[in-house]
Design a protein around this motif. Structure first.
Motif, short mmCIF file in Angstrom:
data_model
loop_
_atom_site.label_atom_id
_atom_site.label_comp_id
_atom_site.label_asym_id
_atom_site.label_seq_id
_atom_site.Cartn_x
_atom_site.Cartn_y
_atom_site.Cartn_z
N ASN A 1 -1.16 5.18 -0.11
CA ASN A 1 -1.90 6.31 -0.69
C ASN A 1 -3.23 5.81 -1.26
O ASN A 1 -3.27 4.91 -2.09
N ARG A 2 -4.32 6.41 -0.78
CA ARG A 2 -5.64 5.92 -1.18
C ARG A 2 -5.85 5.95 -2.68
O ARG A 2 -6.38 5.01 -3.27
N VAL B 1 -1.65 14.40 7.02
CA VAL B 1 -2.14 13.59 5.92
C VAL B 1 -2.54 12.23 6.47
O VAL B 1 -1.72 11.52 7.01
N ALA B 2 -3.81 11.90 6.32
CA ALA B 2 -4.25 10.59 6.79
C ALA B 2 -3.79 9.54 5.80
O ALA B 2 -3.85 9.73 4.61
N ILE B 3 -3.28 8.44 6.32
CA ILE B 3 -2.85 7.38 5.42
C ILE B 3 -3.77 6.19 5.56
O ILE B 3 -4.46 6.03 6.56
N GLU B 4 -3.80 5.38 4.56
CA GLU B 4 -4.65 4.19 4.55
C GLU B 4 -3.73 2.99 4.68
O GLU B 4 -3.07 2.61 3.73
N ARG B 5 -3.66 2.41 5.87
CA ARG B 5 -2.74 1.30 6.08
C ARG B 5 -3.25 0.05 5.39
O ARG B 5 -2.50 -0.66 4.75
N ALA B 6 -4.54 -0.20 5.56
CA ALA B 6 -5.10 -1.41 4.99
C ALA B 6 -5.36 -1.18 3.51
O ALA B 6 -5.73 -0.09 3.11
N VAL B 7 -5.12 -2.21 2.72
CA VAL B 7 -5.28 -2.08 1.28
C VAL B 7 -6.37 -3.04 0.83
O VAL B 7 -6.88 -3.02 -0.21
#
Lengths: 248, 365
Positions: free
Chosen positions: B8-9, B359-365
C-alpha cells in the motif's frame, strides 16, 4: 489495396552466407499474413530486419512509403511496428497491469515521465485488451507467476497496447496446449481486418484457422505465395518443406 | 481478501517518514557525541546503500563502482575543507604538497579556494562522470556481469590514481583538513547534533526523492528495463537514455554520501575508493532488500551496527562474517530482510496475488 510494408530486394549476409537473399515482400493494410518455412529459412531474420534489430546488407524496407532500414529499434517501434518475440518476454517482476501501462504510455521522454504520476489514462483500451487476452481478473498478479500460455497472451497484449499499425508475431503459439492455441486463433481472428499482422508459425492447424495469404520462405528466398489450398498443392513447397505426404 | 499492507503506497510513505522522524529524534534522546558521530557515519553508508538499491534493485544495473562517485566527492569535500584552512597570502599551499616538492598550488586545487564552488564541484564532477561513463557503457549495450566488471575496473583505476598522485592527493596518507567544515560562518563540529542532522537530512531528502521518482512513470519504465530491456526497446523507449539517467542519479546520491562522509570524519584517503567499500554497499543493500530503498537503509544500519558491536575478537575475520551473511541472504532471502516483513504482513493482512482488479498496488518499496 494500399501496401503498408514493402521489402524490396532485401538481403542479409553473414560473410559468404546469405540468411536472406533478395527477398521481396509486400504486406497490405488490414491483412493477416503467415510466414512459413523450414528452420533456417530466414523467417525470424526477416522480422529482425523489419524491426531494426539487425541491419539489412542490401535493399530497402519501407513502412507506409518511408524507408525505415536505417532507423534504430525504438524509432521503428514509435513509427508503429510492434513485435512479439519467439521466447515470450514480459516484465516478470511487474504486475499484469503495470506491464500494460508501460506498453500503453505514449510519452517516451524520461524527464517528462519523471513528472507523470497520474493514474493511468488508457483504462478503456486496457479493459478492451484484457478482455481480449483473457487476463482481466489478473491485473494485480505479478506476471512472473503467469502460466506459459498466459505469458504469451500478455505479450500479445503488450504489443496491442502500443496500438501499432503493423504487428509482427514470432511463433505466438509456441509451447501452448491445444485449447490455448485455439483461444489464440480466436484472438487473431478478432484482430484481423482492424490490424495488419505478420505471423510466423509452425502449427499448421493454427495457420489454417487464421491465414488469408501464406508466404513460404526457403533458404532466405521467397518460395511461394498464396492461399492455404494453393500452398498445399504447390509441388515445390511439398518438396522442400512438407515432404510428400502434404500438410498435416 | 484485502491487499497486503506492504504494497500500500500510503503505508509505505508512512513507514519512510516514520523512520526519518525516529532518526531525527536521536540527538534529543541521547547526549553522546560519540554515538551521534557513529550514527552520522551510518547515515552516510545508508546513502550509499540507497544508491545501490536504486541502480541495482530498481534499474537492474549491478554497479560495483558506486565508490567512484563517493570517493570523488570525498576528495572534493576534503579539498574544500583543506582550502578553508589555507590562507591566500601567508600560507597558500597545503603542507603535504610542500613535503612533496610542490611549491605552488596546482591548478586543479585553485577552484577550491571558494567553498560554494568547491561544494558544487564535489557534487557535479562525480555526477557528470557517471553520465559520461554510463553513456559509454549503455550506448554499447553493456549489461549484466559486464557492467559489474567495467565499473570495478574503473574504480580500481581511480583508486590507483588517488594513491599514486601523491603531490595532489597526499597519496596513501590522505588529506586531513585541520579544521571542521565551515559553512556560512558556522563551524560544523563532526561530533555535533548539527552534523548528524545534516547527514540524516541528506539521507531523508535523497531517499524520499528517489522513492517519489520510482513511483512516477519513469520509475515504472526503469523497472521494466530491469526485467527485459529488449522488450522495452521494442515498445519505443530509448533504453540507454533511461539507464544513463538512473545511473547518474545513483552517482549523485553516492556523491552526496561522500560529501557528508568527509564532513563527519574530517579525513579523506584512497580507502573511500577501495573495492571493499563499494562491494560492502552492495551487500548492505542485498541484506536489507535491494528492491526497497527503506530495506537498503536498514541493511546499512544493521550490518554496520553489527560490525561495530560484534566485539573486537571478530574484527579480524569481519570480511568472512560479511561474506557469509551475503551468501546466506542470496541463498535464503533473495528479497532481503524486508522480504520477511513482506511475507509477515501478507500473512496477516491478506495476499495481493488474488486481489480484485481496479486498485493499483506498489510492489516495489
Amino acid at each position: 489495396m494500399m501496401s503498408l510494408l514493402e521489402l524490396r530486394n532485401v538481403s542479409k549476409r553473414y560473410g559468404d552466407f546469405a540468411a536472406i537473399d533478395g527477398l521481396d515482400l509486400t504486406i497490405n493494410k488490414g491483412e493477416l499474413r503467415c510466414l512459413l518455412g523450414p528452420n533456417g529459412a530466414g523467417k525470424s531474420t526477416c522480422m529482425d530486419l523489419i524491426v531494426g534489430r539487425q541491419r539489412v546488407s542490401e535493399g530497402t524496407v519501407s513502412l507506409m512509403g518511408t524507408d525505415i532500414a536505417a532507423l534504430s529499434e525504438h524509432q521503428i517501434a514509435r513509427k508503429g511496428v510492434g513485435r512479439k518475440f519467439q521466447i515470450p518476454s514480459v516484465f516478470k517482476e511487474l504486475t499484469v497491469r503495470q506491464n500494460l501501462e508501460v506498453a500503453f504510455n505514449r510519452n517516451k521522454d524520461p524527464f517528462l515521465n519523471m513528472l507523470s504520476f497520474k493514474h493511468f489514462k488508457g483504462q478503456k483500451r486496457y479493459d478492451e485488451i484484457t478482455d481480449l487476452i483473457g487476463l482481466k481478473d489478473r491485473s494485480n498478479t505479478v506476471s512472473g507467476l503467469l502460466s506459459h500460455g498466459e505469458t504469451q497472451w500478455l505479450e500479445i497484449g503488450l504489443v496491442l497496447m502500443q496500438d501499432p499499425v503493423l504487428l509482427l508475431m514470432d511463433e505466438p503459439t509456441a509451447g501452448m496446449t491445444e485449447q490455448e492455441t485455439y483461444k489464440t486463433s480466436q484472438i487473431f481472428n478478432t484482430l484481423k481486418g482492424s490490424h495488419t499482422l505478420v505471423v510466423v508459425e509452425h502449427d499448421m492447424s493454427f495457420v489454417r484457422e487464421i491465414a488469408d495469404v501464406i508466404t513460404v520462405m526457403h533458404m532466405g528466398k521467397l518460395l511461394a505465395e498464396g492461399t492455404i489450398t494453393e500452398i498445399e498443392n504447390n509441388p515445390q513447397v511439398r518438396n522442400v518443406y512438407l515432404g510428400t505426404e502434404g500438410i498435416h | 481478501m484485502s491487499a497486503n499492507i506492504y504494497h500500500n503506497r500510503k503505508a509505505q510513505w508512512l513507514a519512510y517518514i516514520g523512520l526519518f522522524c525516529l532518526l531525527a529524534l536521536v540527538p534529543a534522546l541521547f547526549d553522546s557525541p560519540f554515538l551521534l558521530n557513529q550514527l552520522a557515519r551510518y547515515a552516510v553508508f545508508a546513502m550509499l546503500a540507497v544508491s545501490v538499491s536504486l541502480v541495482w534493485g530498481y534499474g537492474g544495473i549491478l554497479s560495483l563502482g558506486q565508490g567512484i562517485a563517493f570517493g570523488l566527492a570525498a576528495y572534493g569535500m576534503g579539498m574544500t575543507m583543506q582550502m578553508q584552512f589555507q590562507d591566500p597570502v601567508s600560507d597558500p599551499v597545503p603542507s603535504f604538497m610542500l613535503t612533496n616538492d610542490l611549491s605552488t598550488l596546482p591548478l586543479l586545487w585553485e577552484p577550491f579556494w571558494s567553498t560554494p564552488i568547491g561544494l558544487a564541484l564535489t557534487i557535479a564532477v562525480p555526477t557528470i562522470f557517471f553520465i559520461g561513463f554510463g553513456a559509454m557503457m549503455f550506448q554499447a549495450r553493456v549489461a549484466g556481469v559486464f557492467v559489474a566488471i567495467m565499473t570495478l575496473a574503473m574504480l580500481a583505476a581511480w583508486y590507483a590514481m588517488a594513491y599514486d598522485m601523491q603531490p595532489f592527493t597526499s597519496g596513501f596518507n590522505g588529506i586531513s583538513p585541520p579544521m571542521p567544515f565551515e559553512f556560512a560562518g558556522v563551524s560544523i563540529d563532526p561530533y555535533s547534533p548539527t552534523a548528524y542532522l545534516i547527514c540524516v537530512g541528506f539521507l531523508a531528502a535523497l531517499t524520499l526523492s528517489a522513492k517519489l521518482l520510482m513511483q512516477s512513470k519513469f520509475g515504472l519504465i526503469v523497472q521494466a528495463i530491469r526485467d527485459d530491456p529488449e522488450r522495452v526497446r521494442f515498445l519505443g523507449y530509448n533504453v540507454a537514455y533511461y539507464q544513463v539517467i538512473v545511473f547518474a542519479i545513483s552517482g549523485f546520491i553516492a556523491a552526496c554520501g561522500g560529501l557528508c562522509w568527509v564532513m563527519v570524519v574530517q579525513y579523506v584517503s584512497p580507502t573511500s575508493l577501495e573495492l571493499t567499500l563499494s562491494v560492502s554497499a552492495v551487500i548492505w543493500a542485498a541484506v536489507g532488500g535491494r528492491l526497497s530503498l527503506l530495506g537498503a537503509i536498514l541493511g546499512a544500519y544493521l550490518v554496520n551496527g553489527l560490525q561495530s558491536y560484534m566485539g573486537d575478537e571478530l574484527q579480524d575475520v569481519w570480511m568472512i562474517v560479511l561474506g557469509s551473511i551475503f551468501i546466506g541472504v542470496v541463498l535464503f532471502l533473495p528479497r532481503g530482510l524486508v522480504g520477511l516483513i513482506e511475507d509477515a504482513l501478507g500473512y496477516f493482512t491478506g495476499k495481493s496475488e488474488t486481489e480484485t482488479s481496479g486498485v493499483a498496488i506498489e510492489r516495489a518499496v
